[in-house]
Write an enzyme that holds these catalytic residues in place. Structure first.
Site, PDB file in Angstrom:
ATOM      1  CB  ILE A  64      -0.996   0.018   1.168  1.00  0.00           C
ATOM      2  CG1 ILE A  64      -0.268  -0.068   2.514  1.00  0.00           C
ATOM      3  CG2 ILE A  64      -2.024  -1.091   1.014  1.00  0.00           C
ATOM      4  CD1 ILE A  64      -1.206   0.135   3.716  1.00  0.00           C
ATOM      5  CE1 TYR A 154       3.376   1.014  15.920  1.00  0.00           C
ATOM      6  CE2 TYR A 154       3.530   1.147  18.312  1.00  0.00           C
ATOM      7  CZ  TYR A 154       2.874   0.708  17.175  1.00  0.00           C
ATOM      8  OH  TYR A 154       1.714  -0.019  17.292  1.00  0.00           O
ATOM      9  CB  ALA A 156       5.581  10.159  16.710  1.00  0.00           C
TER      10      ALA A 156
END
Length: 253
Positions: A64, A154, A156
């Protein structure tokens, strides 16, 4: 007696990161509730394992973060079923990287998956969601609003997802598109191993986490999936902009 769950009959749900853990459990839970589900992920074999759990789960292999991938995901669901009712932004990565070891490339990679890709998926899905008054469910973490020493970036990135959830909820309220998030605590999944940690370190982290949780254990993917389904439930017409923490009481400590 088991009562058939038909809350999502004839509705289309996209679940990213559907090859394992919370994503797999969520795809199966929506299928059990009557939905057509498009499970998205990078690992074809893992997605096929998910699909074998329920005939209403179709698969789409995609990174993605790749250019054009968010649009391709939404187009695939529309091609199959002509609509998108729910987008579950579950795909993400955990990263334990102390500040002294962090690099610009690692930060960029982490935010590309945890923040940018969900944003672009939501943008691509928006015309369909507006048409059916659908919903977005983002997957945050208890560390989206709780400090994580050694994993600050992570945390954040998940804090960013929570603010996106609240902001999108206000922005899209006039279209009756609801946006909520679930913030799981430590849950049994492949996330720690996928972060590149040795087996013995993973096991130590799991034991330490369980010891900190008031209910005395890590969660299961199915427990998180149940709440994702509830947040997306078409009957939850007056619920938007909420971050539901499901962490066995960890947030209270």
């Amino acid at each position: 007696m088991n009562v058939p769950d038909n809350r999502f009959t004839d509705k289309t749900v996209i679940v990213t990161g559907a090859g394992s853990g919370i994503g797999r459990a969520t795809a199966i839970a929506f299928a059990n509730a009557g939905a057509h589900v498009l499970g998205v992920g990078r690992r074809e074999a893992a997605l096929l394992e998910t699909a074998r759990e329920h005939p209403s789960v179709a698969t789409f292999v995609a990174d993605i973060c790749a250019d054009g991938a968010p649009e391709a995901v939404i187009e695939e669901a529309a091609r199959w079923w002509g609509r998108v009712d729910v987008l579950v932004n579950n795909a993400g990565a955990a990263a334990i990287v102390p500040l002294g070891d962090v690099t610009g490339a690692r930060i960029t990679e982490l935010f590309a998956l945890n923040v940018t890709a969900p944003s672009l998926l939501a943008r691509a899905a928006l015309p369909y969601l507006r048409e059916v008054r659908g919903s977005i469910v983002n997957v945050s973490s208890t560390f989206g609003h709780r400090p994580l020493p050694g994993g600050s970036h992570y945390a954040a990135s998940k804090s960013a997802i929570e603010m996106l959830t609240r902001s999108w909820a206000l922005e899209l309220a006039g279209d009756d598109v609801r946006v909520n998030a679930v913030a799981p605590g430590p849950t049994e999944s492949e996330a720690l191993a996928a972060a590149g940690l040795p087996d013995e370190v993973v096991e130590k982290i799991k034991q330490d986490e369980a010891a900190q949780i008031p209910l005395g254990r890590r969660g299961t993917p199915e427990e998180i999936a149940d709440w994702i389904v509830h947040l997306a439930d078409p009957a939850s017409t007056w619920l938007t902009g909420q971050i539901l923490t499901v962490d066995g009481g960890l947030e209270l400590t």
